[in-house]
Motif scaffolding. Structure first.
Motif, short mmCIF file in Angstrom:
data_model
loop_
_atom_site.label_atom_id
_atom_site.label_comp_id
_atom_site.label_asym_id
_atom_site.label_seq_id
_atom_site.Cartn_x
_atom_site.Cartn_y
_atom_site.Cartn_z
N PRO A 142 44.34 78.54 59.81
CA PRO A 142 45.55 78.05 60.49
C PRO A 142 46.79 78.86 60.15
N LEU A 143 46.88 79.31 58.89
CA LEU A 143 48.02 80.13 58.48
C LEU A 143 48.03 81.44 59.29
N LEU A 146 49.19 80.62 62.88
CA LEU A 146 50.52 80.07 63.12
C LEU A 146 51.65 80.86 62.49
N ALA A 147 51.34 81.70 61.51
CA ALA A 147 52.42 82.43 60.83
C ALA A 147 53.16 83.32 61.82
N GLY B 3 54.54 73.55 62.18
CA GLY B 3 53.09 73.80 62.16
C GLY B 3 52.66 74.36 60.82
N LEU B 4 53.44 75.30 60.29
CA LEU B 4 53.09 75.91 59.01
C LEU B 4 53.15 74.89 57.88
N VAL B 7 50.06 73.03 57.92
CA VAL B 7 49.00 73.85 57.32
C VAL B 7 49.04 73.74 55.81
N GLN B 11 46.24 72.22 53.27
CA GLN B 11 45.65 73.00 52.18
C GLN B 11 45.82 72.27 50.84
#
Lengths: 443, 169
Positions: A142-143, A146-147, B3-4, B7, B11
């Motif tokens: 996901p990182l 989306l980053a 969003g980040l 994330v 995690q």
């Protein structure tokens, strides 16, 4: 030292000031040029910052390891979670300051694997060596998607391909596709969908985030397929003819499916094609030998599929943009000739092998001559140099190959040295003359 | 940015839940138990300082009662006190041994979940406790499997947690 992009910016600004182009055009050209390179905005300080991020990550784990017994498990885990959150927050908040954001994002990307290693040490966990890498990739996916920047995606694709190669080609892991040495049983079938999903994810992330060129992704995937054919998998092929057909078809496919817009910069596919044909020239010394095991039916099917796909792609796909029909046909012939030559190796005798070697020498000489000719006609110094390099390499290799045995005296060495000096002089004169004529044509 | 953050939260939640599971997994009715170890040749020198361990309870013959067609996968190994004792610096301890293995969870007794797999030395059951990580200065660094007992804690899910290595006297 000013970078290429600094110089480009200066030249564009100068051109705009002189009225050759508008300021908007100068800006657009500069932005487009920057966008083509993932790491274009990076200066030396950013590279140093990236290394600092990696060193910090390594340092943190080392410090923890050295003070292992002084902290309890809860303290260690809490400390890890705090560092994790801090690195991620720093990466998000300092996004507009690359010198700080780059190491913070690198640290964020590496935190999952540091955590997995930390937990393994605290709780003495052991097991499948590939599992931590897959969990790391899943946590970082996901990182990467989306980053804001493409750094995490760039690293993730490398991680996934590394895991794919290491996991599938070594026995005993959950991704393994090879049998253990001496064991007949192959790994369970469900390793295949898992391995293919790793390949699919790596390719999808690479293409979606545009952090690796499509050509590079295709090359990595084809290299993996060829490795599966060579290793002790359900796809193994052992006869030299099938191996040569597979490698030749894979290199033809790689060149044919490298997107036209990348073809100018992508040298690896051409290098792979050249390396394959150059290796074929050594079949002159080949003598038929006992092959180590039988070809697997699935491997044979895959090799035929690769060949058919390569043949179809080269025959039907337009490969050269803005080139005449003659050049297009010559390019296609050069691509498909090596796989076709591989057929001579089926049921080979020494005569067949020598015929392939001779044919491969001719292909390289013809390709070299074609490059020189095309370079001279289209004013491309680079093509002239490549063509001369290819022809020279074949000339030197064949000289050493055929007359190497005569180099058993001082006079022989002196004679060979003088011969190469004369060859170098003539080649250099010819090269300069061609380049000069190309430059004159440009003017 | 939102969003980040999600994330990051996911995690962190993964690692927090994993830690919770490792620390707080409910135990079986028995406390810590001791397992015999046998010599093993450690081959992976890149993973830091650790003692490589192998257990007699993981021998393929433990699972000789399984159907011949079952070659790999999850198995449940029953452990019991068969009267074996070992001397340690803190006195004699009971060493648990394997009774056999099954494809279904045993309803009673002490048991461990393992994975029957093809290894370098043939088929073995591995339990995920084959490495004991330690500080570089730890005197146990020079210990070898076979000269130590593994003090482990079985949880209700059949997982074994390796707590300590105890030298045999």
């Amino acid at each position: 030292m000013a970078s290429y992009y600094d110089k480009l910016k200066r030249d564009l600004d100068l051109s705009a000031a002189e009225g050759l182009i508008t300021a908007a055009q100068a800006s657009a050209v500069y932005e487009r040029s920057l966008a083509n390179r993932l790491l274009a905005q990076w200066k030396a300080v950013h590279w140093i910052a990236l290394f600092s991020g990696i060193l910090i990550a390594a340092g943190v784990s080392l410090v923890l390891a050295h003070n292992w017994d002084k902290f309890g498990a809860v303290v260690k885990i809490s400390g890890f979670l705090l560092v994790f959150a801090a690195a991620a927050e720093a990466a998000m908040r300092l996004e507009d300051r690359p010198a700080a954001a780059v190491p913070a994002e690198a640290l964020w990307f590496f935190m999952p694997v540091i955590g997995i290693g930390l937990y393994a040490q605290i709780f003495h966990l052991s097991g499948d060596p590939m599992k931590p890498y897959l969990v790391w990739a899943a946590l970082s996916l996901p990182l990467a998607l989306l980053a804001h920047g493409r750094r995490s995606a760039f690293l993730l694709v490398i991680l996934l391909f590394g895991t794919l190669f290491a996991g599938t080609l070594t026995p005993g892991s959950m991704l393994s596709l090879v049998s253990r040495y001496g064991a007949e049983a192959l790994p369970p079938w469900w390793h295949w969908p898992l391995a293919l999903s790793v390949l699919g994810t790596a390719s999808a992330v690479g293409l979606y985030r545009r952090c690796h060129s499509a050509s590079r992704l295709l090359g990595a995937a084809l290299a993996w397929v060829v490795m599966l054919l060579l290793a002790d998998t359900v796809l193994k092929v052992r006869s030299e003819a099938f191996v040569l057909l597979a490698v030749s078809s894979a290199t033809a496919l790689w060149v044919a499916w490298t997107p036209a817009e990348e073809r100018g910069e992508a040298r690896l596919p051409y290098l792979a094609w050249f390396a394959n044909v150059y290796a074929m020239t050594f079949l002159w010394h080949h003598s038929p030998r006992h092959q180590g095991g039988a070809d697997s039916p699935w491997g044979v099917v895959l090799v035929w599929a690769l060949f058919a796909f390569a043949l179809g792609s080269v025959a039907l796909k337009p490969l050269l943009k803005d080139a005449g029909k003659g050049w297009e046909a010559a390019f296609k012939a050069a691509l498909i000739a090596p796989p076709l030559a591989a057929f001579l190796l089926f049921g080979a005798t020494e005569v067949h092998a020598k015929a392939i070697a001779l044919f491969a020498n001719l292909i390289i000489c013809a390709a070299g001559a074609g490059l020189i000719w095309n370079g001279a006609m289209e004013n491309s110094e680079r093509r002239i140099n490549y063509g001369i390099a290819a022809v020279s390499l074949i000339a030197v290799t064949r000289f050493v190959d055929l007359f190497g045995g005569l180099l058993n005296s001082g006079l022989g060495f002196i004679g060979a040295g003088l011969g190469f000096a004369a060859l170098a002089t003539f080649i250099n004169r010819g090269r300069k003359a061609l380049i000069q004529s190309a430059e004159e044509a440009k003017r | 940015m939102k969003g980040l953050r999600l994330v990051l939260l996911a995690q962190l939640a993964f690692f927090a839940l994993w830690a919770g599971l490792l620390i707080g997994a409910p135990r079986q009715d028995v406390g810590d138990i001791y397992l015999e170890t046998e010599p093993v040749d450690p081959r992976d020198l890149l993973s830091g300082t650790y003692v490589a361990l192998s257990y007699p309870i993981g021998n393929a013959r433990t699972c000789s009662g399984l159907p011949g067609s079952f070659r790999r996968g999850t198995v449940y190994v029953s452990l019991s006190d068969k009267g074996r004792r070992a001397a340690t610096p803190s006195g004699q301890v009971v060493v648990h041994e394997a009774d056999g293995c099954a494809l279904e969870k045993p309803r009673s007794g002490v048991w461990a979940r393992g994975n029957l797999a093809e290894g370098r030395g043939g088929r073995r059951v591995v339990f995920g406790i084959e490495r004991f990580f330690l500080n570089e200065n730890d005197p146990l660094k020079d210990a070898r499997s076979g000269s130590v007992l593994a003090q482990v804690r079985p949880d209700r899910y059949g997982g074994l947690r390796l707590n300590a290595l105890v030298r045999k006297d």
